[in-house]
Design an enzyme around this catalytic site. Sequence first.
Site, PDB file in Angstrom:
ATOM      1  N   GLU A  54      -3.356  -6.855   6.575  1.00  0.00           N
ATOM      2  CA  GLU A  54      -2.938  -6.823   7.990  1.00  0.00           C
ATOM      3  C   GLU A  54      -3.367  -8.101   8.721  1.00  0.00           C
ATOM      4  O   GLU A  54      -3.748  -8.082   9.887  1.00  0.00           O
ATOM      5  CB  GLU A  54      -3.403  -5.537   8.669  1.00  0.00           C
ATOM      6  CG  GLU A  54      -2.787  -4.344   7.923  1.00  0.00           C
ATOM      7  CD  GLU A  54      -2.726  -3.051   8.681  1.00  0.00           C
ATOM      8  OE1 GLU A  54      -2.882  -3.053   9.898  1.00  0.00           O
ATOM      9  OE2 GLU A  54      -2.515  -2.032   8.007  1.00  0.00           O
TER      10      GLU A  54
ATOM     11  N   THR B  99       0.856  -1.189   0.000  1.00  0.00           N
ATOM     12  CA  THR B  99       0.000   0.000   0.000  1.00  0.00           C
ATOM     13  C   THR B  99       0.894   1.242   0.000  1.00  0.00           C
ATOM     14  O   THR B  99       1.901   1.272   0.714  1.00  0.00           O
ATOM     15  CB  THR B  99      -0.895   0.006   1.270  1.00  0.00           C
ATOM     16  OG1 THR B  99      -1.609  -1.211   1.326  1.00  0.00           O
ATOM     17  CG2 THR B  99      -1.851   1.186   1.276  1.00  0.00           C
TER      18      THR B  99
HETATM   19  N1  CAA Z   1       3.442  -9.203  19.337  1.00  0.00           N
HETATM   20  C1  CAA Z   1       4.734  -9.367  19.677  1.00  0.00           C
HETATM   21  N2  CAA Z   1       5.458 -10.451  19.353  1.00  0.00           N
HETATM   22  C2  CAA Z   1       4.838 -11.413  18.655  1.00  0.00           C
HETATM   23  C3  CAA Z   1       3.487 -11.322  18.253  1.00  0.00           C
HETATM   24  C4  CAA Z   1       2.792 -10.154  18.644  1.00  0.00           C
HETATM   25  N3  CAA Z   1       1.505  -9.953  18.322  1.00  0.00           N
HETATM   26  N4  CAA Z   1       3.163 -12.427  17.575  1.00  0.00           N
HETATM   27  C5  CAA Z   1       4.262 -13.207  17.531  1.00  0.00           C
HETATM   28  N5  CAA Z   1       5.266 -12.577  18.190  1.00  0.00           N
HETATM   29  C6  CAA Z   1       6.636 -13.066  18.397  1.00  0.00           C
HETATM   30  C7  CAA Z   1       6.636 -14.355  19.199  1.00  0.00           C
HETATM   31  O1  CAA Z   1       6.677 -14.106  20.597  1.00  0.00           O
HETATM   32  C8  CAA Z   1       7.909 -15.042  18.719  1.00  0.00           C
HETATM   33  O2  CAA Z   1       9.035 -14.519  19.359  1.00  0.00           O
HETATM   34  P1  CAA Z   1      10.109 -15.446  20.153  1.00  0.00           P
HETATM   35  O3  CAA Z   1      10.394 -16.626  19.279  1.00  0.00           O
HETATM   36  O4  CAA Z   1      11.253 -14.557  20.382  1.00  0.00           O
HETATM   37  O5  CAA Z   1       9.405 -15.838  21.401  1.00  0.00           O
HETATM   38  C9  CAA Z   1       8.001 -14.584  17.274  1.00  0.00           C
HETATM   39  O6  CAA Z   1       7.213 -13.394  17.147  1.00  0.00           O
HETATM   40  C10 CAA Z   1       7.514 -15.632  16.305  1.00  0.00           C
HETATM   41  O7  CAA Z   1       6.218 -15.959  16.704  1.00  0.00           O
HETATM   42  P2  CAA Z   1       5.473 -17.262  16.232  1.00  0.00           P
HETATM   43  O8  CAA Z   1       6.371 -18.462  16.386  1.00  0.00           O
HETATM   44  O9  CAA Z   1       4.173 -17.270  16.925  1.00  0.00           O
HETATM   45  O10 CAA Z   1       5.315 -16.983  14.672  1.00  0.00           O
HETATM   46  P3  CAA Z   1       4.479 -17.755  13.593  1.00  0.00           P
HETATM   47  O11 CAA Z   1       5.342 -18.001  12.434  1.00  0.00           O
HETATM   48  O12 CAA Z   1       3.776 -18.922  14.195  1.00  0.00           O
HETATM   49  O13 CAA Z   1       3.400 -16.651  13.075  1.00  0.00           O
HETATM   50  C11 CAA Z   1       1.666 -15.056  12.973  1.00  0.00           C
HETATM   51  C12 CAA Z   1       2.772 -15.732  13.819  1.00  0.00           C
HETATM   52  C13 CAA Z   1       0.775 -14.376  14.005  1.00  0.00           C
HETATM   53  C14 CAA Z   1       0.843 -16.019  12.162  1.00  0.00           C
HETATM   54  C15 CAA Z   1       2.356 -14.008  12.059  1.00  0.00           C
HETATM   55  O14 CAA Z   1       3.156 -14.618  11.077  1.00  0.00           O
HETATM   56  C16 CAA Z   1       1.392 -13.057  11.395  1.00  0.00           C
HETATM   57  O15 CAA Z   1       0.890 -12.145  12.026  1.00  0.00           O
HETATM   58  N6  CAA Z   1       1.114 -13.237  10.065  1.00  0.00           N
HETATM   59  C17 CAA Z   1       0.306 -12.326   9.308  1.00  0.00           C
HETATM   60  C18 CAA Z   1       1.151 -11.238   8.727  1.00  0.00           C
HETATM   61  C19 CAA Z   1       0.345 -10.061   8.274  1.00  0.00           C
HETATM   62  O16 CAA Z   1      -0.501  -9.548   8.995  1.00  0.00           O
HETATM   63  N7  CAA Z   1       0.631  -9.587   7.061  1.00  0.00           N
HETATM   64  C20 CAA Z   1       0.000  -8.414   6.556  1.00  0.00           C
HETATM   65  C21 CAA Z   1       0.967  -7.603   5.763  1.00  0.00           C
HETATM   66  S1  CAA Z   1       1.019  -5.906   6.141  1.00  0.00           S
HETATM   67  C22 CAA Z   1      -0.291  -5.180   5.382  1.00  0.00           C
HETATM   68  O17 CAA Z   1      -1.206  -5.795   4.956  1.00  0.00           O
HETATM   69  C23 CAA Z   1      -0.225  -3.689   5.343  1.00  0.00           C
HETATM   70  C24 CAA Z   1      -1.057  -3.040   4.286  1.00  0.00           C
HETATM   71  O18 CAA Z   1      -0.644  -2.909   3.192  1.00  0.00           O
HETATM   72  C25 CAA Z   1      -2.363  -2.477   4.645  1.00  0.00           C
END
Ligand code: CAA
Length: 379
Positions: free
Chosen positions: A363, A158
Amino acid sequence: MDFQFTEEQLAVQAAARDFAQSELWAGVIERDEHQKFPAEQIKKMGELGFMGMMVSPEYGGGGMDTVSYVLAMEEISKVDASCSVIMSVNNSLVCWGLEKYGTEEQKQKYLPRLTSGEIIGAFCLSEPEAGSDATMQRTTAEDMGDHYLLNGTKNWITNGSTASVYLVIAQTNPELKHRGINALIIEKDTPGFVVGLKENKLGIRGSDTHSLMFTDVKVPKENRIGEDGFGFKFAMHVLAGGRIGIAAQALGIASGAFELALKYSKERKAFGVEIAKHQAIQFKLADMATDIDAARLLCLQAAQDKDNHVDYTKSGAMAKLFASKVAMDTTAEAVQVHGGYGFVKEFHVERFYRDAKITQIYEGTSEIQKIVISRELLK
Ligand code: CAA
């Protein structure tokens, strides 16, 4: 929960409503049709303080709370969701991320121009093969001592061509998996950085969405946000707040479509009376209004959590999950209430119907929100 708005919050809501109603309706169909970026409108939004609402006045922002931001997002989205996504990315992802985690130098350098609307920002996480599975970053930021060498491609960004500042997530140390990822600030004219083709989208067509290509882009070390390896956590923290903005966008799309359906139902006659007099339409209006109020409460809850420094990961994901479903359901019903008129552009509801879908995708998809919510529940 206490949602007695302060005078300041009500003033922000009124200002956003006034701006959206008087400045955004004109040309919104044309901007959507021709995928025309709302440059003038965004400039005015910057002048009115909508582009850096929550940033401290020290850096040129409005110093407002998240509740005010949600109220403003709803009002702007009620008319033009393209403007509100540009606003959302600039406020929630770029400005908030920089103010919270940037160095003093980075804040001084970028925030005043981002908050005034002089420039806008982009957040670059998604890749051809890393959308929901965000740890799988293929873009690399090789550590070269005093700088990083950035190579790779980002997708669906975006503000892709209109931004001047890009927050780019990239892998520095693959052995460390997500703990080897960094967030870097890249400026538009950096050699080796090329903006790719513009996407031809179903909705939010006024906003520009592009792929970005980086070839041996030299990024000074001082452009890294946070400690080495903080990039993935940076993205997760930023997205947790960003989801409140997109929830409010979905809410605004739903309430904008509802208001049009309500008005139309009192004007259009069928079987000798206004269609609002038919129970079939009344039931639809009642369902739409109930869903919208519930979505608004979830959005405000998440915003209040953020303002009260309570963990908003779950409430933000719940707000986005629910509000985006309400946006889908309400806009479909708003088209239905309009009948054949709902299927043509002049009546606006078909645009709301198309715009609603992205709120279940960007997001974090609805499925990702469910993962986030259930993880919090099972902690
Ligand atoms: N806050 C802080 N830390 C977080 C977190 C959060 N909400 N979620 C995960 N973490 C941390 C975890 O604690 C972990 O850290 P440590 O290993 O140091 O403990 C690390 O991140 C990895 O976490 P996970 O093992 O849980 O990661 P995962 O691979 O299982 O995935 C997920 C987590 C929530 C699925 C993540 O990948 C995710 O949010 N995916 C979606 C991404 C997304 O939203 N993309 C959108 C693109 S941006 C966009 O759209 C903008 C636009 O143009 C409008």
